[in-house]
Design an enzyme around this catalytic site. Structure first.
Site, PDB file in Angstrom:
ATOM      1  N   GLU A  14       0.783  -1.043   0.003  1.00 47.64           N
ATOM      2  CA  GLU A  14      -0.338  -0.110  -0.174  1.00 47.64           C
ATOM      3  C   GLU A  14       0.430   0.942  -0.400  1.00 47.64           C
ATOM      4  O   GLU A  14       0.141   2.397   0.298  1.00 47.64           O
ATOM      5  CB  GLU A  14      -0.558   0.092   1.013  1.00 47.64           C
ATOM      6  CG  GLU A  14      -2.216  -1.287   1.332  1.00 47.64           C
ATOM      7  CD  GLU A  14      -2.792  -1.485   2.143  1.00 47.64           C
ATOM      8  OE1 GLU A  14      -3.819  -0.227   2.135  1.00 47.64           O
ATOM      9  OE2 GLU A  14      -2.500  -1.607   3.230  1.00 47.64           O
ATOM     10  N   SER A 157      -6.178  -2.562   1.336  1.00 50.92           N
ATOM     11  CA  SER A 157      -6.441  -2.466   0.314  1.00 50.92           C
ATOM     12  C   SER A 157      -6.758  -3.730  -0.673  1.00 50.92           C
ATOM     13  O   SER A 157      -6.727  -4.088  -1.952  1.00 50.92           O
ATOM     14  CB  SER A 157      -5.336  -2.140  -0.815  1.00 50.92           C
ATOM     15  OG  SER A 157      -5.433  -1.068  -0.291  1.00 50.92           O
ATOM     16  N   SER A 290     -11.234   9.627  -1.091  1.00 56.11           N
ATOM     17  CA  SER A 290     -11.190   8.347  -0.405  1.00 56.11           C
ATOM     18  C   SER A 290     -12.971   8.465   0.243  1.00 56.11           C
ATOM     19  O   SER A 290     -13.669   9.289   0.732  1.00 56.11           O
ATOM     20  CB  SER A 290     -10.282   8.363   0.552  1.00 56.11           C
ATOM     21  OG  SER A 290      -8.871   8.200   0.055  1.00 56.11           O
TER      22      SER A 290
END
Length: 331
Positions: A14, A157, A290
């Protein structure tokens, strides 16, 4: 205004996402008048910043970075995944007595461990999908019984996550997950609406849940789907009052049971029988685009305000806060 040190990067898959979060957080804090410095942890664990000499080892570079840590009033660790979100940076802050945004070592470590999170959720009455853990040494002995989701126990993720619908796919899915963790979680497939709920702990201890967000994706919401733009989000999700309340109360219950601070995102499946917890993110993506900032924007808390509230709520990890309170759900 407190002086804030934003840390990005990290030594995991990530890394790029963390860099984006850190850059966005730093820019937002500067806009609101904070004095901001930044540190980046590269993929090899070297701590880097403008003005710091180049180093060949992580320990030497951390030694050079310590003055920046000491000068900051608050550390903002925008590092997702292992050696960041899992409590590693919170542990460093605790050792030096620094205030840090987000959850402490214990909450970060448990929240990153999907199996441990399931045990905690089950203990407080929040349902999770049935599953089992397989060690990387035993993947050759795993047997296919029905369609399952295979994922690393500790990774973010959706890296290493696969949907297995037939026996021939199982071994490859286990090997993919094993690239990210030596423990692999094999779970039953839950076919239901995917709803995320973000919980914020304000300065003073009040916690509240933002309006839920629904994920619309064709097939598994995996790493590619998360970042290729094919997924669509609806916020607020189209839910009735009872569904919204059930999801927000479940999110706050998990937040509290894990001992989270700052902001955390709880990912649920909404079934006919109520919420089923999928996983927890104690340091979710924090660019303005986000999911978590989107949920709080739907509650009237814009991005710069959200980041400022996180800084205002920063604490020394492990410190007791006697003003801890509860305001229920909603803003």
């Amino acid at each position: 205004m407190p002086r804030v040190l934003v840390i990005g990067g990290g030594q995991n898959a990530e890394h790029e996402v963390s860099l984006a979060s850190a850059a966005a957080v730093a820019a937002a804090l500067r806009l609101s008048g904070h004095t901001v410095s930044t540190l980046t942890i590269d993929r090899e664990g070297i701590w880097r910043a403008d003005g710091l000499p180049s180093c060949a080892s992580p320990i030497e570079s951390l030694g050079l970075a310590l003055p920046l840590i000491a000068e900051a009033d608050v550390i903002f660790p925008a590092v997702h995944g292992s050696l960041g979100e899992d409590g590693a940076l919170a542990a460093l802050a605790a050792l030096v007595g620094a205030r840090i945004v987000g959850s402490d070592l214990h909450a970060g470590a448990i929240g990153m461990d999907k199996w441990a999170t399931k045990l905690v959720a089950d203990a407080v009455g929040i349902r999770t999908a049935r599953g089992r853990v397989i060690s990387v040494e035993d993947i050759g002995d795993a047997e296919f019984e029905s369609e399952v989701v295979v994922k690393p126990v500790s990774a973010g993720s959706s890296y290493g996550v696969s949907l297995v619908t037939e026996e021939a796919e199982l071994l490859d899915a286990l090997r993919t997950a094993a690239r990210f963790d030596r423990r692999i979680l094999v779970e039953e497939v839950v076919r239901a609406r995917e709803i995320d709920v973000a919980v914020l702990r304000e300065a003073g201890g009040i916690r509240w849940a933002a309006p839920p967000l629904e994920i619309h994706a064709s097939g598994l919401f995996d790493t590619a789907t998360k970042y290729d733009g094919s997924a669509r989000f609806t916020v607020p999700a189209q839910l009735d009052a009872a569904e919204t309340s059930a999801l927000q109360r479940a999110a706050i219950a998990v937040f509290d049971a894990l001992g989270c601070a700052g902001v955390a995102r709880m990912d649920f499946f909404l079934t006919d029988d109520g919420p089923v917890l999928n996983e927890v993110n104690t340091m979710p993506g924090l660019t303005a685009a986000s999911q978590v900032p989107g949920m709080f924007a739907a509650a009237g808390v814009e991005y710069t305000d959200l980041v400022g509230r996180l800084v205002a709520g920063a604490r020394v990890p492990g410190a007791v806060n006697s003003t801890y309170g509860f305001a229920g759900v909603g803003s």
